[in-house]
Design a protein around this motif. Structure first.
Motif, PDB file in Angstrom:
ATOM      1  N   TYR A  81       0.840  -1.208   0.000  1.00  0.00           N
ATOM      2  CA  TYR A  81       0.000   0.000   0.000  1.00  0.00           C
ATOM      3  C   TYR A  81       0.872   1.254   0.000  1.00  0.00           C
ATOM      4  CZ  TYR A  81      -3.419   3.489   1.499  1.00  0.00           C
ATOM      5  OH  TYR A  81      -4.200   4.616   1.583  1.00  0.00           O
ATOM      6  N   LEU A  82       1.895   1.281   0.851  1.00  0.00           N
ATOM      7  CA  LEU A  82       2.757   2.452   0.940  1.00  0.00           C
ATOM      8  C   LEU A  82       3.507   2.691  -0.368  1.00  0.00           C
ATOM      9  CD1 LEU A  82       4.215   1.990   4.541  1.00  0.00           C
ATOM     10  CD2 LEU A  82       2.485   3.634   3.798  1.00  0.00           C
ATOM     11  N   ILE A  83       3.951   1.605  -0.997  1.00  0.00           N
ATOM     12  CA  ILE A  83       4.660   1.735  -2.276  1.00  0.00           C
ATOM     13  C   ILE A  83       3.722   2.279  -3.349  1.00  0.00           C
ATOM     14  CG2 ILE A  83       5.803   0.455  -4.119  1.00  0.00           C
ATOM     15  CD1 ILE A  83       6.806  -1.486  -1.955  1.00  0.00           C
ATOM     16  N   SER A 130      -7.992  -5.341   1.677  1.00  0.00           N
ATOM     17  CA  SER A 130      -7.331  -6.586   2.067  1.00  0.00           C
ATOM     18  C   SER A 130      -6.641  -6.446   3.413  1.00  0.00           C
ATOM     19  CB  SER A 130      -6.313  -6.992   0.996  1.00  0.00           C
ATOM     20  OG  SER A 130      -6.941  -7.227  -0.244  1.00  0.00           O
ATOM     21  N   ALA A 131      -6.005  -5.292   3.650  1.00  0.00           N
ATOM     22  CA  ALA A 131      -5.327  -5.061   4.925  1.00  0.00           C
ATOM     23  C   ALA A 131      -6.324  -5.073   6.080  1.00  0.00           C
ATOM     24  CB  ALA A 131      -4.576  -3.731   4.876  1.00  0.00           C
ATOM     25  N   PHE A 132      -7.473  -4.458   5.882  1.00  0.00           N
ATOM     26  CA  PHE A 132      -8.486  -4.421   6.940  1.00  0.00           C
ATOM     27  C   PHE A 132      -8.998  -5.830   7.256  1.00  0.00           C
ATOM     28  CE2 PHE A 132     -13.015  -4.053   8.181  1.00  0.00           C
ATOM     29  CZ  PHE A 132     -12.827  -3.425   9.406  1.00  0.00           C
ATOM     30  N   TYR A 168     -11.807   0.672  11.848  1.00  0.00           N
ATOM     31  CA  TYR A 168     -13.235   0.431  11.659  1.00  0.00           C
ATOM     32  C   TYR A 168     -14.022   1.738  11.729  1.00  0.00           C
ATOM     33  CZ  TYR A 168     -17.924  -1.437  12.437  1.00  0.00           C
ATOM     34  OH  TYR A 168     -19.271  -1.713  12.341  1.00  0.00           O
ATOM     35  N   LYS A 169     -13.606   2.648  12.600  1.00  0.00           N
ATOM     36  CA  LYS A 169     -14.278   3.935  12.771  1.00  0.00           C
ATOM     37  C   LYS A 169     -13.731   4.995  11.814  1.00  0.00           C
ATOM     38  CE  LYS A 169     -17.106   2.921  16.147  1.00  0.00           C
ATOM     39  NZ  LYS A 169     -18.584   3.020  15.985  1.00  0.00           N
ATOM     40  N   ASN A 170     -12.806   4.555  10.927  1.00  0.00           N
ATOM     41  CA  ASN A 170     -12.192   5.476   9.956  1.00  0.00           C
ATOM     42  C   ASN A 170     -11.471   6.639  10.624  1.00  0.00           C
ATOM     43  OD1 ASN A 170     -12.913   4.149   7.520  1.00  0.00           O
ATOM     44  ND2 ASN A 170     -14.994   4.964   7.690  1.00  0.00           N
ATOM     45  N   ARG A 171     -10.922   6.386  11.800  1.00  0.00           N
ATOM     46  CA  ARG A 171     -10.133   7.398  12.482  1.00  0.00           C
ATOM     47  C   ARG A 171      -8.637   7.244  12.171  1.00  0.00           C
ATOM     48  NH1 ARG A 171     -12.882   7.725  18.565  1.00  0.00           N
ATOM     49  NH2 ARG A 171     -14.998   8.267  17.843  1.00  0.00           N
ATOM     50  N   LEU A 172      -8.277   6.079  11.673  1.00  0.00           N
ATOM     51  CA  LEU A 172      -6.892   5.826  11.276  1.00  0.00           C
ATOM     52  C   LEU A 172      -6.930   5.014   9.988  1.00  0.00           C
ATOM     53  CD1 LEU A 172      -3.903   6.159  12.171  1.00  0.00           C
ATOM     54  CD2 LEU A 172      -4.077   3.869  13.173  1.00  0.00           C
ATOM     55  N   PHE A 173      -6.407   5.563   8.936  1.00  0.00           N
ATOM     56  CA  PHE A 173      -6.464   4.875   7.650  1.00  0.00           C
ATOM     57  C   PHE A 173      -5.302   5.347   6.778  1.00  0.00           C
ATOM     58  CE2 PHE A 173      -9.294   8.518   7.798  1.00  0.00           C
ATOM     59  CZ  PHE A 173      -8.856   9.288   6.728  1.00  0.00           C
ATOM     60  N   SER A 177      -1.860   5.757   4.882  1.00  0.00           N
ATOM     61  CA  SER A 177      -0.457   5.493   5.192  1.00  0.00           C
ATOM     62  C   SER A 177      -0.216   5.342   6.694  1.00  0.00           C
ATOM     63  CB  SER A 177       0.422   6.613   4.640  1.00  0.00           C
ATOM     64  OG  SER A 177       0.083   7.853   5.224  1.00  0.00           O
ATOM     65  N   LYS A 178      -0.955   6.105   7.522  1.00  0.00           N
ATOM     66  CA  LYS A 178      -0.776   5.994   8.970  1.00  0.00           C
ATOM     67  C   LYS A 178      -1.186   4.609   9.459  1.00  0.00           C
ATOM     68  CE  LYS A 178      -1.311  10.915  10.046  1.00  0.00           C
ATOM     69  NZ  LYS A 178      -2.085  11.922  10.813  1.00  0.00           N
ATOM     70  N   PHE A 179      -2.276   4.085   8.922  1.00  0.00           N
ATOM     71  CA  PHE A 179      -2.708   2.736   9.284  1.00  0.00           C
ATOM     72  C   PHE A 179      -1.666   1.715   8.870  1.00  0.00           C
ATOM     73  CE2 PHE A 179      -4.603  -1.216   7.735  1.00  0.00           C
ATOM     74  CZ  PHE A 179      -5.177  -1.705   8.899  1.00  0.00           C
ATOM     75  N   SER A 180      -1.164   1.836   7.653  1.00  0.00           N
ATOM     76  CA  SER A 180      -0.175   0.885   7.142  1.00  0.00           C
ATOM     77  C   SER A 180       1.101   0.909   7.972  1.00  0.00           C
ATOM     78  CB  SER A 180       0.150   1.201   5.679  1.00  0.00           C
ATOM     79  OG  SER A 180      -0.993   1.061   4.867  1.00  0.00           O
ATOM     80  N   LYS A 181       1.568   2.101   8.320  1.00  0.00           N
ATOM     81  CA  LYS A 181       2.775   2.215   9.135  1.00  0.00           C
ATOM     82  C   LYS A 181       2.549   1.627  10.531  1.00  0.00           C
ATOM     83  CE  LYS A 181       4.455   6.327   6.713  1.00  0.00           C
ATOM     84  NZ  LYS A 181       4.717   7.788   6.808  1.00  0.00           N
ATOM     85  N   ALA A 182       1.352   1.830  11.075  1.00  0.00           N
ATOM     86  CA  ALA A 182       1.038   1.272  12.393  1.00  0.00           C
ATOM     87  C   ALA A 182       1.020  -0.250  12.346  1.00  0.00           C
ATOM     88  CB  ALA A 182      -0.303   1.810  12.875  1.00  0.00           C
ATOM     89  N   ALA A 183       0.459  -0.824  11.270  1.00  0.00           N
ATOM     90  CA  ALA A 183       0.396  -2.277  11.129  1.00  0.00           C
ATOM     91  C   ALA A 183       1.799  -2.877  11.020  1.00  0.00           C
ATOM     92  CB  ALA A 183      -0.437  -2.644   9.906  1.00  0.00           C
ATOM     93  N   ILE A 184       2.661  -2.230  10.260  1.00  0.00           N
ATOM     94  CA  ILE A 184       4.045  -2.705  10.110  1.00  0.00           C
ATOM     95  C   ILE A 184       4.780  -2.593  11.440  1.00  0.00           C
ATOM     96  CG2 ILE A 184       6.251  -2.265   8.967  1.00  0.00           C
ATOM     97  CD1 ILE A 184       4.632  -1.259   6.545  1.00  0.00           C
TER      98      ILE A 184
END
Length: 291
Positions: A161-163, A189-191, A242-247, A249-256
């Motif tokens: 996603y980040l790429i 897919s990430a969600f 789920y609440k769309n408060r984090l999505f 690039s920030k979500f992706s970085k948090a998951a990594i």
């Protein structure tokens, strides 16, 4: 090299995963032939089969699910990663995902096999009987490590996603951008992976809690704190997404970041061995390695 030796089979599996990477990127960048695409999947499937056989033989050797040292846990995580990919491939056609998954499995597998200190032969100890004295502990550990495999796949999808996002913002496809799936497919897919992984980790916590209520003396406070902290982190990430408060690039970085923390925490999450309480009843001296 012997096909009845667990380490030899794990080496073969890692090599096949590496070949899958070569076939995958070859089909992407150098040729449009279906041969390389099929060869990639075939190499992954054969590698997974050999990988499964290797873990099975190690499980027979230690009389339990192979999670007693760092090599076994890393190999189980990569096995879970490939299994999850093969299952979800039926539903999600994400370009390059197979190559990236097999690449991670190859790198982690080769590194873990190359470092001999990661495969300490704890089963040769004279006091060793079996890795898990309680089936609930074994179930808890295996589900937890399996969830880490799902989170590894989540980290890969988040990296994709980040790429892709960087390529779209710069209006340049770059080396990978052209071949990656649409960014909204990666986001969905990430969600879904986060949901599945969090459910498995929650189940692991429930099963582990059942054992902890009966034998709290075998679980260190630090283990309990780290496990619950990691679980809370993934639950919070799911709630915010789920609440769309984090999505994005920030979500992706948090998951990594959470996956990196999960991998690092495995070296610190330990359980007290029964032997520490009563040497005469040391039937699972390696329970200190339970994730």
């Amino acid at each position: 090299m012997y096909l009845n030796e667990a380490r030899d089979l794990l080496w073969i599996a890692s090599t096949l995963y590496a070949f899958a990477v070569l076939f995958g990127f070859g089909s992407t960048y150098f040729t449009k032939s279906n041969f390389c695409k099929k060869a990639t999947l075939i190499a992954i499937v054969i590698g997974f089969t050999v990988h499964t056989r290797g873990l099975y033989l190690r499980g027979l050797e230690i009389s339990g699910c192979p999670l007693g040292n760092s090599l076994e846990r890393i190999q189980f995580i990569t096995w879970s990663l490939i299994l999850t990919f093969l299952i979800l491939r039926i539903l999600w056609k994400l370009n390059l995902l197979g190559s990236l998954c097999s690449g991670m499995a190859a790198v982690f597998g080769i590194i873990s096999l190359s470092k001999g200190e990661l495969d300490h032969p704890y089963w040769l100890d004279s006091t060793y009987h079996r890795l898990f004295s309680d089936p609930w502990i074994e179930l808890h550990a295996s589900i937890a490590i399996f969830s880490y495999g799902i989170f590894a796949l989540l980290a890969i999808v988040s990296s994709m996603y980040l790429i892709q996002r960087k390529a779209l913002l710069s209006k340049k496809s770059g080396l990978w951008g052209t071949f990656l799936p649409p960014i909204h497919d990666l986001d969905h897919s990430a969600f879904r992976l986060l949901l599945i992984g969090t459910l498995f980790l929650t189940l692991s916590i429930v099963v582990g809690g059942m054992h902890w209520l009966r034998h709290p003396e075998f679980v260190t406070s630090f283990k309990l704190f780290l496990t619950l902290l990691l679980w809370a982190g993934y639950c919070l990430l799911f709630f915010l997404r789920y609440k769309n408060r984090l999505f994005g690039s920030k979500f992706s970085k948090a998951a990594i970041s959470l996956f990196i923390i999960a991998m690092v925490s495995m070296g610190f999450v330990n359980s007290k061995s029964k032997g520490s309480e009563n040497p005469s009843t040391m039937t699972s001296s390696q329970e200190r390695t339970i994730p």
